[in-house]
Motif scaffolding. Sequence first.
Motif, mmCIF file in Angstrom:
data_model
loop_
_atom_site.group_PDB
_atom_site.id
_atom_site.type_symbol
_atom_site.label_atom_id
_atom_site.label_comp_id
_atom_site.label_asym_id
_atom_site.label_seq_id
_atom_site.Cartn_x
_atom_site.Cartn_y
_atom_site.Cartn_z
ATOM 1 N N THR A 194 0.864 -1.182 0.000
ATOM 2 C CA THR A 194 0.000 0.000 0.000
ATOM 3 C C THR A 194 0.894 1.222 0.000
ATOM 4 O O THR A 194 0.912 1.981 0.955
ATOM 5 C CB THR A 194 -0.878 0.027 1.265
ATOM 6 O OG1 THR A 194 -0.021 -0.145 2.411
ATOM 7 C CG2 THR A 194 -1.914 -1.058 1.266
ATOM 8 N N SER A 195 1.663 1.388 -1.065
ATOM 9 C CA SER A 195 2.635 2.471 -1.023
ATOM 10 C C SER A 195 2.604 3.334 -2.280
ATOM 11 O O SER A 195 1.536 3.557 -2.840
ATOM 12 C CB SER A 195 4.019 1.882 -0.745
ATOM 13 O OG SER A 195 4.937 2.881 -0.436
ATOM 14 N N ASP A 196 3.776 3.794 -2.711
ATOM 15 C CA ASP A 196 3.831 4.771 -3.807
ATOM 16 C C ASP A 196 3.003 4.425 -5.041
ATOM 17 O O ASP A 196 2.225 5.242 -5.520
ATOM 18 C CB ASP A 196 5.298 4.962 -4.240
ATOM 19 C CG ASP A 196 6.049 5.828 -3.253
ATOM 20 O OD1 ASP A 196 5.831 7.048 -3.255
ATOM 21 O OD2 ASP A 196 6.834 5.287 -2.467
ATOM 22 N N THR B 56 4.466 -2.435 4.639
ATOM 23 C CA THR B 56 3.051 -2.430 4.259
ATOM 24 C C THR B 56 2.430 -3.828 4.344
ATOM 25 O O THR B 56 1.222 -3.960 4.244
ATOM 26 C CB THR B 56 2.844 -1.842 2.848
ATOM 27 O OG1 THR B 56 3.615 -2.598 1.925
ATOM 28 C CG2 THR B 56 3.293 -0.401 2.785
ATOM 29 N N VAL B 107 -0.674 0.716 6.321
ATOM 30 C CA VAL B 107 0.366 1.728 6.414
ATOM 31 C C VAL B 107 0.522 2.302 5.004
ATOM 32 O O VAL B 107 1.158 1.692 4.156
ATOM 33 C CB VAL B 107 1.683 1.114 6.921
ATOM 34 C CG1 VAL B 107 2.797 2.128 6.899
ATOM 35 C CG2 VAL B 107 1.494 0.581 8.338
ATOM 36 N N VAL B 108 -0.142 3.414 4.764
ATOM 37 C CA VAL B 108 -0.136 3.993 3.419
ATOM 38 C C VAL B 108 0.951 5.057 3.375
ATOM 39 O O VAL B 108 0.691 6.229 3.599
ATOM 40 C CB VAL B 108 -1.518 4.575 3.068
ATOM 41 C CG1 VAL B 108 -1.567 5.001 1.611
ATOM 42 C CG2 VAL B 108 -2.616 3.559 3.324
ATOM 43 N N TRP B 109 2.169 4.633 3.148
ATOM 44 C CA TRP B 109 3.305 5.536 3.177
ATOM 45 C C TRP B 109 4.042 5.531 1.853
ATOM 46 O O TRP B 109 4.221 4.474 1.252
ATOM 47 C CB TRP B 109 4.303 5.085 4.244
ATOM 48 C CG TRP B 109 3.868 5.344 5.635
ATOM 49 C CD1 TRP B 109 2.735 5.962 6.044
ATOM 50 C CD2 TRP B 109 4.583 4.959 6.811
ATOM 51 N NE1 TRP B 109 2.706 5.988 7.409
ATOM 52 C CE2 TRP B 109 3.822 5.387 7.906
ATOM 53 C CE3 TRP B 109 5.801 4.305 7.033
ATOM 54 C CZ2 TRP B 109 4.236 5.178 9.219
ATOM 55 C CZ3 TRP B 109 6.208 4.097 8.332
ATOM 56 C CH2 TRP B 109 5.433 4.535 9.416
ATOM 57 N N ARG B 110 4.525 6.694 1.486
ATOM 58 C CA ARG B 110 5.424 6.765 0.341
ATOM 59 C C ARG B 110 6.852 6.495 0.824
ATOM 60 O O ARG B 110 7.112 6.399 2.023
ATOM 61 C CB ARG B 110 5.310 8.131 -0.310
ATOM 62 C CG ARG B 110 3.982 8.332 -1.037
ATOM 63 C CD ARG B 110 4.023 9.611 -1.849
ATOM 64 N NE ARG B 110 2.756 9.870 -2.512
ATOM 65 C CZ ARG B 110 2.426 9.426 -3.724
ATOM 66 N NH1 ARG B 110 3.266 8.663 -4.398
ATOM 67 N NH2 ARG B 110 1.270 9.729 -4.263
ATOM 68 N N GLY B 111 7.753 6.439 -0.155
ATOM 69 C CA GLY B 111 9.138 6.055 0.123
ATOM 70 C C GLY B 111 9.842 6.742 1.285
ATOM 71 O O GLY B 111 10.388 6.063 2.157
ATOM 72 N N LYS B 113 9.002 8.136 4.025
ATOM 73 C CA LYS B 113 8.596 7.736 5.368
ATOM 74 C C LYS B 113 9.014 6.310 5.669
ATOM 75 O O LYS B 113 9.375 5.974 6.789
ATOM 76 C CB LYS B 113 7.072 7.877 5.521
ATOM 77 C CG LYS B 113 6.674 9.305 5.842
ATOM 78 C CD LYS B 113 5.197 9.459 5.975
ATOM 79 C CE LYS B 113 4.755 9.221 7.389
ATOM 80 N NZ LYS B 113 3.369 9.676 7.580
ATOM 81 N N LYS B 114 8.974 5.468 4.619
ATOM 82 C CA LYS B 114 9.409 4.086 4.821
ATOM 83 C C LYS B 114 10.905 4.062 5.149
ATOM 84 O O LYS B 114 11.340 3.357 6.052
ATOM 85 C CB LYS B 114 9.121 3.254 3.564
ATOM 86 C CG LYS B 114 7.637 3.095 3.277
ATOM 87 C CD LYS B 114 7.350 1.970 2.312
ATOM 88 C CE LYS B 114 7.690 2.330 0.893
ATOM 89 N NZ LYS B 114 7.202 1.343 -0.079
ATOM 90 N N MET B 117 11.573 5.062 8.717
ATOM 91 C CA MET B 117 11.205 3.999 9.664
ATOM 92 C C MET B 117 12.298 2.933 9.719
ATOM 93 O O MET B 117 12.647 2.437 10.792
ATOM 94 C CB MET B 117 9.884 3.375 9.192
ATOM 95 C CG MET B 117 9.252 2.402 10.144
ATOM 96 S SD MET B 117 8.310 3.221 11.431
ATOM 97 C CE MET B 117 9.193 2.774 12.867
ATOM 98 N N ASP B 142 12.637 1.526 -2.332
ATOM 99 C CA ASP B 142 13.001 2.310 -1.153
ATOM 100 C C ASP B 142 13.551 1.494 0.024
ATOM 101 O O ASP B 142 14.583 1.839 0.584
ATOM 102 C CB ASP B 142 11.787 3.120 -0.679
ATOM 103 C CG ASP B 142 11.418 4.197 -1.680
ATOM 104 O OD1 ASP B 142 12.099 5.227 -1.709
ATOM 105 O OD2 ASP B 142 10.477 3.992 -2.443
#
Lengths: 326, 298
Positions: A194-196, B56, B107-111, B113-114, B117, B142
Amino acid sequence: MSTTITETATINNPKPDQPDNAPEHCPGTESTDAGKASACEGCPNQTTCQTAPKGPDPDLPIIRSRMAAIQHKIMILSGKGGVGKSTFTSQLSWAMSADDTKEVGIMDVDICGPSIPTVMGLVGETVHHSASGWSPVYVQENLGVMSIGFLLPDEKNAVIWRGPKKNGLIKQFLKDVDWGENMDYLLVDTPPGTSDEHLSCVNYLKESGIDGAVLITTPQEVALQDVRKEIDFCRKTGIPILGLVENMSGFVCPNCKGESEIFAASTGGAQALADEQGLELLGKVPLDPRIGQSSDYGLNFLEEYPDSPATTAYLDIIDKITQKVE
Amino acid sequence: MDLDSPVVKRLQNVKSIILVLSGKGGVGKSSVATQLALSATTSTNAKVGLLDVDLTGPSLPRMLGLDGHSVHMGLHGQGWVPVHADRAGKLSVMSIAFLLKSKNDAVVWRGPKKSAMIRQFLADVKWDCDTLIIDTPPGTSDEHIALTEHLAPLADRIHAVIVTTPQAVALSDVQKEITFARTVGIPILGLIENMSGYACPHCADCTNVFSTGGGESLAKREHILFLGKVPIDPLLVKLLDDIKILQMKKEEQAKQGGITLSVQDQEAISTTLIERYQSIPTYKVFESIARRILEAVH
């Protein structure tokens, strides 16, 4: 080891465009109020938000007009990898394009692990550029495919990209690919997670409308757990869920015809998840080793093995999906 | 290269770091990482750390029966205390799942933020282990870039184990992961062919559900050590899933008191995951693979 335990650690899991250290009423970095709302006072990100370019993305109108020509857009999602998203996408595309009057397209947004060229039998094909944009690779007259696999010089090449570059390519796929006039179905095959990639697809496609998502899972709890997250993602981003498909559901031994469960649905499988979440279970596809073989050789399983119970299950599910979006 | 980075300081006593990689999802990275950790704790005296960087889709807590556990902050800036999977404290685990309020949360995160973490997982967790096994998500993006960047100063201690399933669709993605490991300079210790064949419980006839031998020939072609084939074992799937069912039954019993557990269930609850793991067929197959990996890194 002596550690005194103090407090439980948790993370803030805010909206995608809210920074971790955002104040409670953060309007979100993509909002026009970013940096200006009363909640922004004292936020460490205030200056960044104020100076970042605002307003709608200039490419959005171009994407919108391109996508307006496509009747239905369906996303194939799953939190988990290796559950059969690409295989299902290919079967769906073949079944839909069996009707000569329909135009079907597949867009593979799995940038780091594109499987669509293999399962569609298109390894080694390349994309052509023309004045009207990139031309998809055609399997047959009414079935076009776009994947990063067609842009790599060699199958061995790894695409070692961070999010923004992946997003750039997805945007290009939506903006520059010439799907032709009046396409009926665009099937978007996604990577796990669930990402980019998922956020970009949703952001770019939302305006022109997504008909819905088909969620693929396998029966065991470890897979269902990730699918729950994908359901949460769809709800957070407002994509309608067309239903769940349970793949690799039971196995019939080719030798003794005895049935067994390879990935046992010990917690009730997709049916229990569908009930729990108020979703429709579109169907269960049994594990047939010939599905994997067909995918490896890029063959149309439905046509090759019309008498397989898996074919019956696939066709029934596909019927339900087309009825839902029409 | 920053030899004084918080990550390097935190991991200075870790003797070896093993990355479990695969370009493809669902080939069994997490189950390989889990089994490797269980084998390492039973066969050696080493303390093992298990880090899940699949942000995710974290699966490790589920597989180790640690759902619902949470991570605590140590005093005096000692950082996050990982969750112990066994009573002796030989196996400690860290995953984003321990930080989420609900297990259904996406967890709806773009690069970026990943990546942040992952840096925290390496630098802020109180890792007290000899071997750190890192379970990764599919792909070459990422998470993988962040790991290699932060671990670069420790390059002499890092090894990668590649997991694949036998079919061509998986092999092409795994090929990309091999290219990735070579590009960033992580030595590949070997390749495991997972889900290689399935023995029918009725007639014991072995079917190659996802074909067979593909991993072995890929290893040969790429001059990578072939660590072995692991057949599909429904008992392993069941073992890892059962933990949840047992937990659910146990909770229900505690709540209502009316439910009597079967003798089997009672036995299952009283034996540890490691003991039960040792009783299934995969254990023997995997044990020799684990031994080769652990001998190579120690």
